[in-house]
Scaffold this motif. Structure first.
Motif, PDB file in Angstrom:
ATOM      1  N   THR A 173     -28.721  15.091  18.862  1.00 10.30           N
ATOM      2  CA  THR A 173     -29.574  13.896  18.883  1.00 10.30           C
ATOM      3  C   THR A 173     -30.679  13.939  17.829  1.00 10.30           C
ATOM      4  O   THR A 173     -31.259  12.889  17.514  1.00 10.30           O
ATOM      5  N   ALA A 174     -30.969  15.114  17.287  1.00  5.30           N
ATOM      6  CA  ALA A 174     -32.089  15.257  16.352  1.00  5.30           C
ATOM      7  C   ALA A 174     -31.860  14.491  15.055  1.00  5.30           C
ATOM      8  O   ALA A 174     -32.721  13.705  14.619  1.00  5.30           O
ATOM      9  N   TYR A 175     -30.724  14.690  14.421  1.00  2.61           N
ATOM     10  CA  TYR A 175     -30.496  14.117  13.087  1.00  2.61           C
ATOM     11  C   TYR A 175     -30.230  12.614  13.121  1.00  2.61           C
ATOM     12  O   TYR A 175     -30.721  11.893  12.243  1.00  2.61           O
ATOM     13  N   PRO A 176     -29.483  12.083  14.103  1.00  2.60           N
ATOM     14  CA  PRO A 176     -29.379  10.618  14.184  1.00  2.60           C
ATOM     15  C   PRO A 176     -30.734   9.943  14.406  1.00  2.60           C
ATOM     16  O   PRO A 176     -30.982   8.875  13.848  1.00  2.60           O
ATOM     17  N   ALA A 177     -31.609  10.562  15.204  1.00  3.74           N
ATOM     18  CA  ALA A 177     -32.937   9.989  15.427  1.00  3.74           C
ATOM     19  C   ALA A 177     -33.720   9.934  14.125  1.00  3.74           C
ATOM     20  O   ALA A 177     -34.371   8.924  13.815  1.00  3.74           O
ATOM     21  N   LEU A 178     -33.665  11.005  13.349  1.00  2.86           N
ATOM     22  CA  LEU A 178     -34.365  11.041  12.060  1.00  2.86           C
ATOM     23  C   LEU A 178     -33.786  10.009  11.095  1.00  2.86           C
ATOM     24  O   LEU A 178     -34.531   9.315  10.389  1.00  2.86           O
ATOM     25  N   ALA A 179     -32.461   9.884  11.058  1.00  2.00           N
ATOM     26  CA  ALA A 179     -31.819   8.924  10.156  1.00  2.00           C
ATOM     27  C   ALA A 179     -32.188   7.486  10.520  1.00  2.00           C
ATOM     28  O   ALA A 179     -32.470   6.659   9.644  1.00  2.00           O
ATOM     29  N   LEU A 180     -32.193   7.168  11.810  1.00  2.00           N
ATOM     30  CA  LEU A 180     -32.550   5.820  12.254  1.00  2.00           C
ATOM     31  C   LEU A 180     -34.010   5.512  11.934  1.00  2.00           C
ATOM     32  O   LEU A 180     -34.350   4.408  11.486  1.00  2.00           O
ATOM     33  N   LEU A 181     -34.880   6.487  12.156  1.00  2.00           N
ATOM     34  CA  LEU A 181     -36.294   6.302  11.850  1.00  2.00           C
ATOM     35  C   LEU A 181     -36.497   6.074  10.351  1.00  2.00           C
ATOM     36  O   LEU A 181     -37.282   5.211   9.941  1.00  2.00           O
ATOM     37  N   THR A 182     -35.768   6.826   9.542  1.00  2.00           N
ATOM     38  CA  THR A 182     -35.835   6.649   8.093  1.00  2.00           C
ATOM     39  C   THR A 182     -35.397   5.237   7.697  1.00  2.00           C
ATOM     40  O   THR A 182     -36.031   4.582   6.859  1.00  2.00           O
ATOM     41  N   ALA A 183     -34.335   4.762   8.320  1.00  2.00           N
ATOM     42  CA  ALA A 183     -33.803   3.433   7.996  1.00  2.00           C
ATOM     43  C   ALA A 183     -34.829   2.334   8.239  1.00  2.00           C
ATOM     44  O   ALA A 183     -34.894   1.351   7.488  1.00  2.00           O
ATOM     45  N   THR A 184     -35.664   2.495   9.289  1.00  2.39           N
ATOM     46  CA  THR A 184     -36.659   1.458   9.573  1.00  2.39           C
ATOM     47  C   THR A 184     -37.671   1.323   8.442  1.00  2.39           C
ATOM     48  O   THR A 184     -38.236   0.245   8.235  1.00  2.39           O
ATOM     49  N   LEU A 185     -37.895   2.406   7.706  1.00  2.00           N
ATOM     50  CA  LEU A 185     -38.877   2.380   6.620  1.00  2.00           C
ATOM     51  C   LEU A 185     -38.255   2.076   5.261  1.00  2.00           C
ATOM     52  O   LEU A 185     -38.969   2.008   4.261  1.00  2.00           O
ATOM     53  N   LEU A 186     -36.950   1.900   5.220  1.00  2.57           N
ATOM     54  CA  LEU A 186     -36.285   1.562   3.965  1.00  2.57           C
ATOM     55  C   LEU A 186     -36.061   0.059   3.806  1.00  2.57           C
ATOM     56  O   LEU A 186     -35.940  -0.439   2.684  1.00  2.57           O
ATOM     57  N   ILE A 187     -36.008  -0.657   4.931  1.00  3.75           N
ATOM     58  CA  ILE A 187     -35.689  -2.084   4.884  1.00  3.75           C
ATOM     59  C   ILE A 187     -36.742  -2.877   4.124  1.00  3.75           C
ATOM     60  O   ILE A 187     -36.417  -3.714   3.264  1.00  3.75           O
ATOM     61  N   GLY A 188     -38.021  -2.625   4.410  1.00  2.00           N
ATOM     62  CA  GLY A 188     -39.101  -3.362   3.737  1.00  2.00           C
ATOM     63  C   GLY A 188     -39.089  -3.205   2.239  1.00  2.00           C
ATOM     64  O   GLY A 188     -39.027  -4.211   1.503  1.00  2.00           O
ATOM     65  N   PRO A 189     -39.151  -1.963   1.711  1.00  2.00           N
ATOM     66  CA  PRO A 189     -39.141  -1.804   0.253  1.00  2.00           C
ATOM     67  C   PRO A 189     -37.857  -2.291  -0.399  1.00  2.00           C
ATOM     68  O   PRO A 189     -37.884  -2.788  -1.525  1.00  2.00           O
ATOM     69  N   LEU A 190     -36.729  -2.188   0.299  1.00  2.00           N
ATOM     70  CA  LEU A 190     -35.466  -2.698  -0.270  1.00  2.00           C
ATOM     71  C   LEU A 190     -35.537  -4.216  -0.426  1.00  2.00           C
ATOM     72  O   LEU A 190     -35.056  -4.763  -1.428  1.00  2.00           O
ATOM     73  N   ASN A 191     -36.121  -4.902   0.542  1.00  2.00           N
ATOM     74  CA  ASN A 191     -36.297  -6.357   0.418  1.00  2.00           C
ATOM     75  C   ASN A 191     -37.155  -6.703  -0.787  1.00  2.00           C
ATOM     76  O   ASN A 191     -36.847  -7.620  -1.555  1.00  2.00           O
ATOM     77  N   ILE A 192     -38.243  -5.953  -0.967  1.00  2.00           N
ATOM     78  CA  ILE A 192     -39.146  -6.218  -2.100  1.00  2.00           C
ATOM     79  C   ILE A 192     -38.434  -5.969  -3.423  1.00  2.00           C
ATOM     80  O   ILE A 192     -38.520  -6.772  -4.352  1.00  2.00           O
ATOM     81  N   LEU A 193     -37.711  -4.862  -3.520  1.00  2.00           N
ATOM     82  CA  LEU A 193     -37.025  -4.518  -4.768  1.00  2.00           C
ATOM     83  C   LEU A 193     -35.913  -5.511  -5.098  1.00  2.00           C
ATOM     84  O   LEU A 193     -35.593  -5.725  -6.272  1.00  2.00           O
ATOM     85  N   ARG A 194     -35.340  -6.120  -4.066  1.00  6.71           N
ATOM     86  CA  ARG A 194     -34.275  -7.109  -4.275  1.00  6.71           C
ATOM     87  C   ARG A 194     -34.842  -8.524  -4.437  1.00  6.71           C
ATOM     88  O   ARG A 194     -34.076  -9.480  -4.585  1.00  6.71           O
ATOM     89  N   GLY A 195     -36.157  -8.650  -4.394  1.00  2.90           N
ATOM     90  CA  GLY A 195     -36.780  -9.953  -4.557  1.00  2.90           C
ATOM     91  C   GLY A 195     -36.625 -10.856  -3.361  1.00  2.90           C
ATOM     92  O   GLY A 195     -36.731 -12.081  -3.479  1.00  2.90           O
ATOM     93  N   LYS A 196     -36.397 -10.277  -2.181  1.00  2.89           N
ATOM     94  CA  LYS A 196     -36.216 -11.068  -0.974  1.00  2.89           C
ATOM     95  C   LYS A 196     -37.524 -11.130  -0.184  1.00  2.89           C
ATOM     96  O   LYS A 196     -38.397 -10.287  -0.328  1.00  2.89           O
TER      97      LYS A 196
END
Length: 230
Positions: free
Chosen positions: A56-79
């Motif tokens: 359960t440790a690594y999926p939790a870390l991966a999911l938490l990481t994903a929550t912080l990638l969505i915002g900057p990805l939107n900005i970089l894509r001009g969305k």
């Protein structure tokens, strides 16, 4: 007219909930359960708790990481980057579920039946400060603080909390997600050392940290560039 407006709003909420359930939550459930099952099945630990804690440790870390990638990805894509994104919120919900599950299991792995020894020394008379201040204790304290913040974020990841707190206060609270990732990453790195984990899993933790830092930085740079050009 009021009844008609209320009916339309209720129908819109139900439609949105169904969409989130089918498009977000069911896939996230499948991905989480599958990754946990694979990690659990491939571990060589002899007991259930050790395997479940690791799985359960690594999926939790991966999911938490994903929550912080969505915002900057939107900005970089001009969305457009909304205040509250259903996708980011739903990934965060599953990060909270898996993270809390990992914590609950992990409290019973190393010191069976004595979880308090994760935080204090057993032979307290031998230490001026009985609170654990070794690497093992550091790993446990960072993990504990991280999961307490995660519970607070999970409890407020809903429309009711957004309305009750107001947008500025709610957004300020949700920004603690950065602290949760920092604490979780520190906890993970400390456990890599105490448990001497294999190289691929150390790399996984490092990649999550580096990727988040890189995209967040890139997002900030682009946001400032856009502001200066306007």
């Amino acid at each position: 007219m009021i009844d008609a407006d209320q009916t339309r709003r209720a129908q819109s909420r139900h439609k949105r909930l169904r969409y989130r359930l089918v498009v977000h939550h069911l896939p996230l459930l499948f991905v989480s359960a599958t990754s946990i099952a694979i990690l659990y099945d491939t571990r060589t630990y002899t007991d259930v708790l050790s395997r479940a804690s690791f799985a359960t440790a690594y999926p939790a870390l991966a999911l938490l990481t994903a929550t912080l990638l969505i915002g900057p990805l939107n900005i970089l894509r001009g969305k457009r980057n909304p205040i509250s994104s259903d996708l980011r919120r739903d990934i965060g919900i599953w990060a909270g579920i898996v993270g809390i599950l990992h914590t609950a299991v992990g409290q019973n792995v190393h010191l069976r039946g004595r979880p308090w020894l994760y935080y204090v020394y057993e032979k307290r008379s031998e230490h001026i400060l009985p609170i654990r201040h070794d690497l093992f204790g550091f790993a446990n304290y960072t993990g504990a603080v991280g999961v307490l913040l995660l519970i607070a974020l999970l409890a407020t990841s809903n429309d009711y909390a957004l309305r009750a707190l107001g947008t500025p206060r709610w957004k300020q609270l949700q920004r603690w997600n950065y602290a949760v990732l920092a604490l979780t990453a520190t906890h993970a790195l400390a456990y890599q050392a105490t448990e001497k984990q294999s190289f691929p899993f150390v790399v996984t933790v490092v990649i999550c940290i580096a990727l988040t830092a890189a995209l967040q930085t890139a997002g900030v740079v682009k946001r400032r560039a856009l502001r200066s050009s306007n």
